[in-house]
Scaffold this active site. Structure first.
Site, mmCIF file in Angstrom:
data_model
loop_
_atom_site.group_PDB
_atom_site.id
_atom_site.type_symbol
_atom_site.label_atom_id
_atom_site.label_comp_id
_atom_site.label_asym_id
_atom_site.label_seq_id
_atom_site.Cartn_x
_atom_site.Cartn_y
_atom_site.Cartn_z
ATOM 1 N N HIS A 38 0.808 -1.220 0.000
ATOM 2 C CA HIS A 38 0.000 0.000 0.000
ATOM 3 C C HIS A 38 0.844 1.274 0.000
ATOM 4 O O HIS A 38 0.294 2.381 -0.088
ATOM 5 C CB HIS A 38 -0.951 0.007 1.201
ATOM 6 C CG HIS A 38 -2.279 0.641 0.917
ATOM 7 N ND1 HIS A 38 -2.451 1.648 -0.010
ATOM 8 C CD2 HIS A 38 -3.514 0.413 1.430
ATOM 9 C CE1 HIS A 38 -3.713 2.017 -0.045
ATOM 10 N NE2 HIS A 38 -4.391 1.278 0.825
ATOM 11 N N ASP A 83 -2.400 1.644 -4.554
ATOM 12 C CA ASP A 83 -3.648 1.976 -3.867
ATOM 13 C C ASP A 83 -4.757 1.015 -4.292
ATOM 14 O O ASP A 83 -4.574 0.195 -5.198
ATOM 15 C CB ASP A 83 -4.049 3.416 -4.176
ATOM 16 C CG ASP A 83 -3.093 4.425 -3.549
ATOM 17 O OD1 ASP A 83 -2.611 4.170 -2.432
ATOM 18 O OD2 ASP A 83 -2.833 5.462 -4.187
#
Length: 435
Positions: A407, A411
């Site tokens: 992450h 995304d």
């Protein structure tokens, strides 16, 4: 003739013992100064122990796999006196001409250079994977990356990389490859809870060396990348029906078994081409976008350990080429015959957890990649499908896909879009495809 005691070298402040892996020399063999005599290992690093002088090995005091305390004498060398022994003579040792060698510090890894222990894991094929302190020193000085070291063909014993191999590579070096990102993680002060052990019932099994390295690699990945996992369900009925129909013809025509894996690799390659930012690595605050699409296949070994052979340039191969490559890598892994360049350089990894009957999985990212795809078991289920006649219930072959991604740079939109693209590629498979 002076007698030299070779002692188990120091491996670090917190290490009190080491395991002898392999003697490269035997009693009666002649050795030269700085020539490697044996390989040793701790739970943190593998290392080579060099000879402190020219001479002949007169005695070996410990066998392979024995655990020896740091500083303990492991061999006796009769020095020939032609070179100065790399340790000053103490006043007590001078009369008997016995000298003690100073233990050499193990060279630790720095940014861009993988530790010797992990290098052994990543290169458990034709090359034995060990790097001498001299080679590591040159690599650090020249800022060689992991991938560059792996690409060097060793001309030493067992395919080892020698100084001359590195210098030749540097002479022809065209460009540096990205180095492995390093995690700056502070040590936790949390005290692990005690483990209950019942004498006479429970038993202790020592991790083998590869298992220790896998454990370190997995913990490193979890500490480095904030993992997020997304899931989708895919209808792979067309793929299952097509494979069942053509697999015998495929084997007869091409001499290769047709498994599901090359089909999955093809779908992933097409999805990466559509979403290239999933095919990246993170180097501090920079994102390195890889042009090559190299798909790693997490593969279980007969020992129960894990290795990741790599399908290089998967996007440039047709289905037959992928089938040949996948079958070769799988067979080589089972026979412990993978070459160094077949297990390095992956940019994305797939893990077929369905092989073991798992419905789905939450895979750990194979660093320095930023995503890994788990493929669940293919199961037949009644599903509602839309036809020209309207909604109907039909028996379909269904499979779950789960994507774990980093992450920091991936995304939800990118991760979800990429995963959906893989699913679309699988569901859109042409059942009339020629072989």
């Amino acid at each position: 003739m002076a007698t030299v005691e070779l002692k188990m070298p120091k491996m670090g402040e917190s290490i009190s013992e080491a395991t002898i892996l392999n003697w490269l020399k035997k009693v009666g063999d002649t050795v030269e100064e700085d020539e490697t005599i044996l390989e040793v290992a701790t739970d943190k690093v593998d290392s080579e122990v060099p000879s402190p002088c020219n001479g002949v090995i007169s005695e070996i005091l410990f066998e392979p796999n024995e655990v020896v305390e740091i500083g303990k004498v492991i061999a006796i060398i009769n020095a020939d006196g032609s070179t100065k022994v790399k340790s000053s003579l103490s006043e007590e040792s001078k009369p008997s001409e016995k000298v003690e060698t100073e233990p050499k510090e193990t060279i630790q890894s720095t940014k861009g250079i993988i530790s010797s222990s992990e290098f052994k894991f990543r290169n458990s094929g034709e090359n034995d994977g060990f790097l001498s302190p001299l080679v590591i020193s040159i690599a650090q000085k020249e800022n060689l990356t992991i991938e560059e070291i792996q690409s060097i063909d060793g001309t030493g014993e067992g395919g080892r990389i020698r100084k001359s191999d590195v210098m030749q590579y540097l002479k022809n070096r065209k460009y540096p490859l990205p180095s492995r990102p390093q995690a700056n993680v502070s040590k936790s002060t949390y005290k692990a809870p005690p483990i209950s052990f019942v004498e006479g019932k429970d038993r202790i099994v020592e991790m083998d060396r590869m298992r220790k390295m896998i454990a370190d690699h997995m913990v490193y990945s979890k500490h480095t990348s904030p993992h997020v996992t997304s899931y989708i369900e895919v209808d792979v009925s067309n793929i299952v029906n097509w494979r069942n129909r053509v697999k015998e013809e495929f084997l007869t025509k091409h001499g290769e078994k047709l498994t599901f894996t090359p089909i999955f690799v093809e779908a992933v390659s097409n999805a990466i081409a559509a979403y290239p930012m999933i095919n990246v690595s993170v180097d501090d605050k920079k994102i390195i976008v890889h042009k090559d699409i190299n798909i790693g296949m997490a593969t279980a070994l007969p020992s129960g350990n894990l290795i990741v052979p790599v399908v290089k340039n998967a996007d440039e191969k047709n289905l037959l080429g992928l089938a040949k490559n996948v079958n070769h890598l799988a067979n080589s892994a089972r026979n412990n015959a993978l070459k160094p360049d077949e297990i390095g350089g992956s940019t994305f990894t797939i893990s077929n957890v369905g092989t073991f009957g798992s419905l789905m999985g939450t895979p750990i990212i194979n660093q320095p990649e930023v995503a890994i795809l788990a493929l669940g078991i293919i199961k037949k289920r009644p599903e509602v499908i839309t036809t020209d006649k309207g909604d109907e219930i039909a028996i379909r072959s269904m499979m779950y896909l789960s994507l774990s991604f980093d992450h920091r740079v991936v995304d939800g939109f990118l991760g979800g879009s990429f995963l959906r693209k893989v699913g679309d590629e699988l569901e859109a498979f042409d059942i009339n495809r020629e072989i």
